[in-house]
Design an enzyme around this catalytic site. Structure first.
Site, PDB file in Angstrom:
ATOM      1  N   LYS A 186       0.859  -1.198   0.000  1.00 32.24           N
ATOM      2  CA  LYS A 186       0.000   0.000   0.000  1.00 32.24           C
ATOM      3  C   LYS A 186       0.889   1.240   0.000  1.00 32.24           C
ATOM      4  CE  LYS A 186      -1.719   2.875   2.742  1.00 32.24           C
ATOM      5  NZ  LYS A 186      -1.625   4.137   1.957  1.00 32.24           N
ATOM      6  N   CYS A 297      13.827  11.048   6.518  1.00 37.03           N
ATOM      7  CA  CYS A 297      13.758  10.606   7.915  1.00 37.03           C
ATOM      8  C   CYS A 297      15.080  10.834   8.641  1.00 37.03           C
ATOM      9  CB  CYS A 297      13.394   9.132   7.967  1.00 37.03           C
ATOM     10  SG  CYS A 297      14.451   8.125   6.910  1.00 37.03           S
ATOM     11  N   GLU A 396       9.820  15.977  14.812  1.00 35.77           N
ATOM     12  CA  GLU A 396      10.251  15.856  13.418  1.00 35.77           C
ATOM     13  C   GLU A 396       9.429  16.836  12.573  1.00 35.77           C
ATOM     14  OE1 GLU A 396       9.231  12.191  11.413  1.00 35.77           O
ATOM     15  OE2 GLU A 396      11.212  12.142  10.477  1.00 35.77           O
TER      16      GLU A 396
HETATM   17  P1  NAD Z   1       2.614   8.365   7.826  1.00 37.18           P
HETATM   18  O1  NAD Z   1       2.906   7.549   9.024  1.00 37.18           O
HETATM   19  O2  NAD Z   1       1.586   9.407   7.904  1.00 37.18           O
HETATM   20  O3  NAD Z   1       2.148   7.411   6.619  1.00 37.18           O
HETATM   21  C1  NAD Z   1       2.953   6.353   6.173  1.00 37.18           C
HETATM   22  C2  NAD Z   1       2.069   5.323   5.512  1.00 37.18           C
HETATM   23  O4  NAD Z   1       1.179   4.802   6.499  1.00 37.18           O
HETATM   24  C3  NAD Z   1       1.183   5.876   4.397  1.00 37.18           C
HETATM   25  O5  NAD Z   1       1.081   4.919   3.370  1.00 37.18           O
HETATM   26  C4  NAD Z   1      -0.152   6.056   5.084  1.00 37.18           C
HETATM   27  O6  NAD Z   1      -1.252   5.971   4.204  1.00 37.18           O
HETATM   28  C5  NAD Z   1      -0.147   4.888   6.039  1.00 37.18           C
HETATM   29  N1  NAD Z   1      -1.026   5.054   7.203  1.00 37.18           N
HETATM   30  C6  NAD Z   1      -1.424   6.214   7.786  1.00 37.18           C
HETATM   31  N2  NAD Z   1      -2.271   5.951   8.801  1.00 37.18           N
HETATM   32  C7  NAD Z   1      -2.415   4.602   8.856  1.00 37.18           C
HETATM   33  C8  NAD Z   1      -3.155   3.725   9.668  1.00 37.18           C
HETATM   34  N3  NAD Z   1      -3.957   4.170  10.642  1.00 37.18           N
HETATM   35  N4  NAD Z   1      -3.052   2.389   9.452  1.00 37.18           N
HETATM   36  C9  NAD Z   1      -2.235   1.910   8.491  1.00 37.18           C
HETATM   37  N5  NAD Z   1      -1.521   2.701   7.659  1.00 37.18           N
HETATM   38  C10 NAD Z   1      -1.604   4.031   7.838  1.00 37.18           C
HETATM   39  O7  NAD Z   1       4.013   8.939   7.326  1.00 37.18           O
HETATM   40  P2  NAD Z   1       4.295   9.857   6.077  1.00 37.18           P
HETATM   41  O8  NAD Z   1       3.872  11.247   6.397  1.00 37.18           O
HETATM   42  O9  NAD Z   1       3.773   9.213   4.843  1.00 37.18           O
HETATM   43  O10 NAD Z   1       5.888   9.774   5.976  1.00 37.18           O
HETATM   44  C11 NAD Z   1       6.730  10.543   6.739  1.00 37.18           C
HETATM   45  C12 NAD Z   1       7.290   9.744   7.884  1.00 37.18           C
HETATM   46  O11 NAD Z   1       7.981   8.601   7.387  1.00 37.18           O
HETATM   47  C13 NAD Z   1       8.321  10.533   8.663  1.00 37.18           C
HETATM   48  O12 NAD Z   1       8.091  10.350  10.038  1.00 37.18           O
HETATM   49  C14 NAD Z   1       9.637   9.898   8.249  1.00 37.18           C
HETATM   50  O13 NAD Z   1      10.670  10.033   9.202  1.00 37.18           O
HETATM   51  C15 NAD Z   1       9.234   8.482   8.052  1.00 37.18           C
HETATM   52  N6  NAD Z   1      10.205   7.761   7.212  1.00 37.18           N
HETATM   53  C16 NAD Z   1      11.043   6.867   7.820  1.00 37.18           C
HETATM   54  C17 NAD Z   1      12.005   6.192   7.072  1.00 37.18           C
HETATM   55  C18 NAD Z   1      12.937   5.180   7.710  1.00 37.18           C
HETATM   56  O14 NAD Z   1      13.511   4.386   6.995  1.00 37.18           O
HETATM   57  N7  NAD Z   1      13.099   5.192   9.029  1.00 37.18           N
HETATM   58  C19 NAD Z   1      12.097   6.426   5.700  1.00 37.18           C
HETATM   59  C20 NAD Z   1      11.231   7.344   5.115  1.00 37.18           C
HETATM   60  C21 NAD Z   1      10.278   8.010   5.879  1.00 37.18           C
END
Ligand code: NAD
Length: 498
Positions: A186, A297, A396
Site C-alpha cells: 500500500k 527521515c 520531526e
Molecule cells: P505516515 O505515518 O503518515 O504514513 C505512512 C504510511 O502509512 C502511508 O502509506 C499512510 O497511508 C499509512 N497510514 C497512515 N495511517 C495509517 C493507519 N492508521 N493504518 C495503516 N496505515 C496508515 O508517514 P508519512 O507522512 O507518509 O511519511 C513521513 C514519515 O515517514 C516521517 O516520520 C519519516 O521520518 C518516516 N520515514 C522513515 C524512514 C525510515 O527508513 N526510518 C524512511 C522514510 C520516511
C-alpha cells in the site's frame, strides 16, 4: 494554469490498483484525486482501496504463495526475474522519474539519479544475493542432525510513505520477493503512482500474477485493513512514529503478524572545533538538511556546533543557503523542489512559527513561496539560538528547517544529542580519533557518521534505535524480516558406531 516545461516522455499515470496481475478499480468504485504539488494540477484519479480491495489482494497473494508459483522457484530463477525487473526500471527511468516528480515534487534530477537508480540497484542487489545465501547446520551431538533454515514468511503487507515512494517500496519488496514471499503493497495516498507502475513492470519482468499486488488508498482505510488482516503473516511499515506504534498494536490485535517499522528521526550532527575540514562540514550540513526539501527521515535537523567555530560555520552556511531556493522541480538545474502537499507545507510553516514563538532566531528563510503559481514551496530555513528543549528540536518537522544548537562541553552535547525519542542517525566531525570513537560509541543511533553525514550503500543496514523503529532495511539483515527461522531435527542412528 501556467505551463511547466514539456517532459520528454508522457507517463500514463494510471491510478488503478494492481491485484492478481490485473489493473482494477476499487471494489466500490471510489477514487481520490492525485494532485501535483508543483502547481496544484490534477494528475489523475486513483482507486481508493478499502477493506474489500485489501481482501482481494491478500487472497491473490495467498493463492500465489500456496501454489508455490514464486516461492517454489529455485533461488536462481527468482534472481533472474528480479534482475530483469531492475533492468525494466532503468529502461523506464525517465518515465518513472517524471512520475515521481509530478506526484511528490522532488527535483527531477534526483528522482532519476537517486530514486530510480537506487531502487533498481536495490532490486538487482537482492536478486543477485538470493542464490548465494546458505543455511546452517548446528554443531549438535552426532546422534542427530539439526538444520537451521530460512523460509519465506508467506504473505507480507508493506506500507510506505511519500518521501521516496519508489525507493522505500523497493527497500521492502526486493528482500521480501527475493525470499519467496507474496506481497500486498500500500503506497502513500500522497504519492501512489510509481508503486503502481512498479507492479506492472514486475509482471513484464516475469513475476507471476498475484505475487506483487498494489492497493492504493488512505491509511485508516486500506492501510489499517492490511495491518489488521488475519491472513497477512508480516507487515513491514515505513512512516511516522505515530502510525508505526498503531501498526504494532494492530499486529497484536489481529493475528500477531510480524511487525517491522522504520520510523521518524531527529538526527543530531555534532561539529567539533577540531573538525578536519570546516568547508566540507558546512557543505554536508546544509546539503543534507535541504536534500529532498528536508523530507528525509535521517535529515540532520539538529546541528550541534562548538561555540568557538559557530560564527565561522554560520557565515559559510548562510552563504550556501540561496542555492537551495525552491524552484520548479521539472527544471533540470533545480535542487530544491516542492513540499509534497499543502497539509505538509502548513505543518512546516507552523513549526517555523513555533520556533520563533519559543525564542529561536530566524537567520534565513521561513516563508512559503510560489516559484510556480499554485504549488507548495517553502524557503530553506535556518534557526540559531535553538535549545534542545524547544519544539523544533524535539519534533520531526519533515521540511527544510535547520536548528543550530551551540555547545561548549562535548559530553553535554552528546547527552543532548541522545535526549530525543528518536535514534535513527547521527554524525560527529572531529580530527581526534579517540574523540570520534568515543562519541560514535556513545551516540544512540542506528547509523553514526564520522566526518561525513550522507554516505549510503545498499550493503549496509538502515534503521533506528528507540522510537525510530524496529528492524532494518537494506543489506542481508533485511532478509530477517521476511523469513522465518526453522529448525529441523533429523535422528541419526550411526550403523558404524554400533
Ligand atoms: P505516515 O505515518 O503518515 O504514513 C505512512 C504510511 O502509512 C502511508 O502509506 C499512510 O497511508 C499509512 N497510514 C497512515 N495511517 C495509517 C493507519 N492508521 N493504518 C495503516 N496505515 C496508515 O508517514 P508519512 O507522512 O507518509 O511519511 C513521513 C514519515 O515517514 C516521517 O516520520 C519519516 O521520518 C518516516 N520515514 C522513515 C524512514 C525510515 O527508513 N526510518 C524512511 C522514510 C520516511
Amino acid at each position: 494554469m501556467p505551463e511547466t516545461p514539456t517532459p520528454a516522455v508522457t507517463p500514463a499515470l494510471d491510478g488503478r490498483a494492481v491485484i492478481d496481475g490485473r489493473r482494477v478499480e476499487a471494489a466500490d468504485g471510489r477514487t481520490f484525486d492525485c494532485l501535483s504539488p508543483i502547481d496544484g494540477r490534477l494528475l489523475t484519479t486513483v482507486a481508493r482501496g478499502g477493506p474489500a480491495d485489501i481482501d482481494a489482494a491478500v487472497a491473490a497473494a495467498r493463492r500465489a504463495f500456496e501454489d508455490r508459483r514464486w516461492c517454489g522457484q529455485a533461488p536462481a530463477a527468482r534472481k533472474r526475474v528480479l534482475i530483469r525487473l531492475a533492468e525494466r526500471l532503468l529502461a523506464h527511468a525517465d518515465e518513472l522519474a517524471l512520475t515521481e516528480t509530478l506526484d511528490m515534487g522532488k527535483p527531477i534530477r534526483y528522482a532519476k539519479s537517486v530514486d530510480v537508480h537506487s531502487a533498481a540497484n536495490c532490486i538487482r542487489w537482492y536478486g543477485e544475493a538470493v542464490d548465494k545465501i546458505y543455511d546452517e547446520i548446528a554443531p549438535t551431538p552426532r546422534t542427530a542432525l539439526a538444520l537451521i533454515t530460512r523460509e519465506p514468511v508467506g504473505v507480507v503487507g508493506i506500507i510506505v510513505p511519500w518521501n521516496y515512494p519508489l525507493l522505500m517500496a523497493a527497500w521492502k519488496i526486493a528482500p521480501a520477493l527475493a525470499a519467496g514471499n507474496s506481497v500486498v503493497l500500500k503506497p502513500s495516498e500522497k504519492s501512489p503512482l510509481t508503486a503502481l507502475r512498479l507492479a506492472e513492470l514486475a509482471l513484464e519482468a516475469g513475476l507471476p500474477p498475484g505475487v506483487l499486488n498494489v492497493v492504493p488508498g488512505y491509511g485508516p482505510e486500506a492501510g489499517s485493513a492490511l495491518a489488521l488482516h488475519m491472513d497477512v503473516d508480516a507487515i513491514a511499515f515505513t512512516g511516522s512514529t505515530r502510525v508505526g506504534k498503531q501498526i504494532h498494536v494492530m499486529a497484536g490485535q489481529s493475528n500477531l503478524k510480524r511487525a517491522w517499522t522504520e520510523l521518524g528521526g531527529k538526527s543530531p550532527n555534532i561539529v567539533c572545533a577540531d573538525c578536519p575540514d570546516l568547508d566540507r562540514a558546512v557543505e554536508a550540513a546544509v546539503s543534507s538538511i535541504f536534500f529532498n526539501q528536508g523530507e528525509s527521515c535521517n535529515a540532520p535537523s539538529r546541528l550541534f556546533v562548538e561555540a568557538s567555530i559557530k560564527e565561522a560555520f554560520l557565515e559559510k552556511a548562510l552563504a550556501l543557503v540561496p542555492r537551495y531556493q525552491p524552484a520548479n522541480p521539472l527544471e533540470p538545474q533545480t535542487i530544491m523542489g516542492a513540499i509534497v502537499d499543502r497539509i505538509q507545507l502548513d505543518t512546516v510553516l507552523r513549526y517555523i512559527e513555533q520556533g520563533q514563538a519559543e525564542g529561536a532566531r530566524l537567520l534565513a528563510g521561513g516563508q512559503a513561496v510560489e516559484p510556480v503559481p499554485g504549488g507548495c514551496y517553502v524557503q530553506p530555513t535556518v534557526f540559531d539560538g535553538v535549545t534542545n528543549t524547544m519544539t523544533i528540536a524535539r519534533e520531526e518537522i519533515f521540511g527544510p528547517v535547520l536548528s543550530v544548537i551551540t555547545f561548549t562541553d562535548l559530553a553535554d552535547a552528546v547527552r543532548q544529542a541522545n535526549d530525543s525519542i528518536y535514534g535513527l542517525q547521527a554524525a560527529v566531525w572531529t580530527r581526534d580519533l579517540n574523540k570520534a570513537h568515543a562519541v560514535a560509541r556513545a551516540l544512540r543511533a542506528g547509523t553514526v557518521h564520522v566526518n561525513q553525514s550522507d554516505e549510503d550503500d545498499i550493503t549496509v543496514p538502515f534503521g533506528g534505535f528507540r522510537q525510530s523503529g524496529i528492524g532494518r532495511d537494506k543489506s542481508l539483515h533485511a532478509l530477517d524480516k521476511y523469513t522465518e527461522l526453522k529448525t529441523t531435527w533429523i535422528r541419526i542412528d550411526d550403523p558404524l558406531s554400533a
